[in-house]
Motif scaffolding. Structure first.
Motif, short mmCIF file in Angstrom:
data_model
loop_
_atom_site.label_atom_id
_atom_site.label_comp_id
_atom_site.label_asym_id
_atom_site.label_seq_id
_atom_site.Cartn_x
_atom_site.Cartn_y
_atom_site.Cartn_z
N ASP A 48 0.83 -1.21 0.00
CA ASP A 48 0.00 0.00 0.00
C ASP A 48 0.86 1.26 0.00
N ALA A 49 2.08 1.16 0.55
CA ALA A 49 2.99 2.31 0.58
C ALA A 49 3.67 2.55 -0.76
N GLY A 50 3.52 1.61 -1.70
CA GLY A 50 4.07 1.82 -3.04
C GLY A 50 5.10 0.81 -3.49
N ALA A 252 15.79 8.22 -1.21
CA ALA A 252 14.51 8.62 -1.77
C ALA A 252 14.58 9.98 -2.46
N LEU A 253 15.22 10.96 -1.84
CA LEU A 253 15.22 12.31 -2.39
C LEU A 253 16.21 12.45 -3.55
N GLU A 278 5.29 8.16 4.12
CA GLU A 278 4.47 8.47 2.95
C GLU A 278 4.88 9.76 2.28
N GLU A 279 5.21 10.78 3.06
CA GLU A 279 5.54 12.08 2.46
C GLU A 279 6.83 12.00 1.66
N ILE A 280 7.83 11.29 2.16
CA ILE A 280 9.10 11.18 1.44
C ILE A 280 8.95 10.28 0.22
N ILE A 281 8.17 9.22 0.34
CA ILE A 281 7.92 8.36 -0.84
C ILE A 281 7.21 9.16 -1.94
N LYS A 282 6.29 10.03 -1.58
CA LYS A 282 5.60 10.83 -2.58
C LYS A 282 6.57 11.72 -3.35
N ILE A 283 7.58 12.25 -2.67
CA ILE A 283 8.57 13.08 -3.36
C ILE A 283 9.42 12.21 -4.27
N THR A 319 9.84 20.27 -5.93
CA THR A 319 8.88 19.17 -5.88
C THR A 319 7.49 19.71 -6.17
N SER A 320 6.65 18.87 -6.75
CA SER A 320 5.25 19.25 -6.95
C SER A 320 4.39 18.87 -5.76
N GLU A 321 4.99 18.18 -4.79
CA GLU A 321 4.25 17.75 -3.60
C GLU A 321 4.09 18.91 -2.63
#
Length: 421
Positions: A48-50, A252-253, A278-283, A319-321
């Motif tokens: 679920d986290a990707g 991740a970044l 979740e926030e770092i994975i989204k980036i 980032t677009s996040e």
């Protein structure tokens, strides 16, 4: 020259997230371990986290090919057959990855794919694999290859371009070609990622060395191609909690693929909480900004100095996040063995607008930390620890600030005189 990204259809546009067997199991793999790992990825919320790939690394095959030259899965390890295994992996909602090598043998001494590229790729496709990690051991003599590393990887890239579809999508080719071949220059012609260094180990010095090396290569990473910093070592060694956070944040970044290598049956809640940020994975998975963060100041060392124990400390990138709103992400690393205070002027980052103030969000505490005007200072950053911040434009900075420029010696009035100081 064939390009595996030529379809531009979204496959491997973003970094790949998943699991790889090597870190936790090396050659001690079998179908039960692989399936149990896939099931645990679901149960632990990693899917679920990707994390949507389950990849088998080296040592899955017999040491000799079949009479007609095919790679054969080891019947003791994979008694049900690879196709049955990938079908079960797919049924769980994952994609499946396999491993081979551009030389005679894999790094573990099993059959490599040199001179058998199309035959082996067809085998992997028939087995149902979606991803191929392609290593660089046991290189044939020059008189046989008559080419360099680019030519050896070209052969498998051509096979992928010709044959490489599983379930309708091209097979993802990931180059484990190692950095001294300058793979970051040529790798995007062939694969969705390329290894920039030798193998990682679960200790701080290894992480620091990899971060240092990649600080000079960030311009190579974007959509459809990126520097691969090697697999995640969280939970596999002597890393502290702070070092593990730095490890995950940097990987991740910098938009590296994120492949977990921990024995998931033994994973701690602490490690799991890092992997599921979740926030770092989204980036990492930003659909608009594909580039890596880059250093804007090295810190302990003068800028652009290579130091494998004390890499660049101050990094930023667009980032677009979150959710398309956009901002600037900052990563600050304390490379010292003692707590330290990290401080910077906002406009040191090329992504910050002068004369504006910024709302500050901490990507690890998940808290909003007020408004930054011109500078940010973070005290007591733990040894080998990290700070990850998202800054979003929050309007003009307050009027009548002095000096009139955040970096006063860079600004002049129309008549050429400096304005403030």
């Amino acid at each position: 020259m064939a390009r595996v990204d030529a379809l531009d259809n979204g496959v491997a546009r973003l970094p790949t997230l998943g699991y790889n067997t090597w870190n936790a199991y090396q050659c001690n793999i079998n179908e039960s371990i692989v399936l149990e790992t896939a099931q645990l990825m679901q149960e632990l919320g990693l899917q679920d986290a990707g994390y949507n790939f389950v990849n088998i690394d080296d040592c899955y095959a017999m040491k000799n090919r079949s009479a007609d030259g095919l790679i054969i899965e080891d019947p003791d390890k994979f008694s049900g057959g690879m196709r049955n295994l990938t079908d079960q992996i797919h049924d769980l909602g994952f994609k499946a990855g396999i491993y081979s090598d551009a030389g005679w043998f894999t790094c573990g001494g099993y059959p490599g794919s040199w001179s058998n590229e199309e035959k082996d790729l067809k085998t992997f496709i028939d087995w149902g694999f979606d991803y191929l990690k392609y290593d660089n051991c046991a290189i044939p003599y020059d008189e046989l290859t008559r080419t360099g590393i680019v030519g050896r990887y070209q052969r498998m890239a051509d096979a992928v371009a010709k044959l490489g579809t599983t379930n309708g999508d091209p097979v993802i080719l990931s180059l484990c070609a190692w950095g001294w071949n300058q793979v970051w220059i040529w790798g995007k012609q062939f694969g969705q990622s390329w290894r920039t260094t030798g193998d990682i180990s679960p200790q701080w010095n290894s992480l620091a060395s990899i971060i240092n090396f990649n600080s000079f290569l960030t311009q190579a990473t974007d959509f459809y191609g990126r520097n691969d910093l090697d697999m995640l070592q969280l939970g596999n060694g002597n890393l502290t909690y702070e070092e593990s956070k730095t490890h995950f944040t940097a990987w991740a970044l910098l938009k590296s693929p994120l492949f977990i290598g921990t024995d998931l049956s033994k994973i701690t809640e602490e490690t799991l909480s890092i992997l599921k940020n979740e926030e770092i994975i989204k980036i990492n998975q930003d659909p608009v900004e594909g580039a890596s963060v880059s250093p804007f100041r090295w810190g302990i060392n003068p800028d652009y100095v290579s130091n494998s124990t004390h890499p660049a400390q101050y990094w930023s990138g667009p980032t677009s996040e979150p959710d398309g709103q956009g901002g600037v992400v900052f990563m600050l690393i304390n490379t010292l063995d003692v707590p330290d205070t990290l401080s910077f002027n906002l406009t040191e980052s090329p992504w910050i607008r002068a004369g504006r103030q910024y709302a500050v969000h901490d990507l690890w505490t998940h808290t909003n930390n007020g408004t930054a005007v011109r500078n940010i200072t973070v005290a007591d950053v733990r040894p080998h620890g990290v700070v990850a911040l998202l800054l979003q434009d929050d309007g003009n900075e307050p009027e009548d600030l002095y000096p009139q420029c955040s970096v006063w010696w860079q600004c002049t009035d129309q008549n050429g005189t400096r304005v403030g100081g």
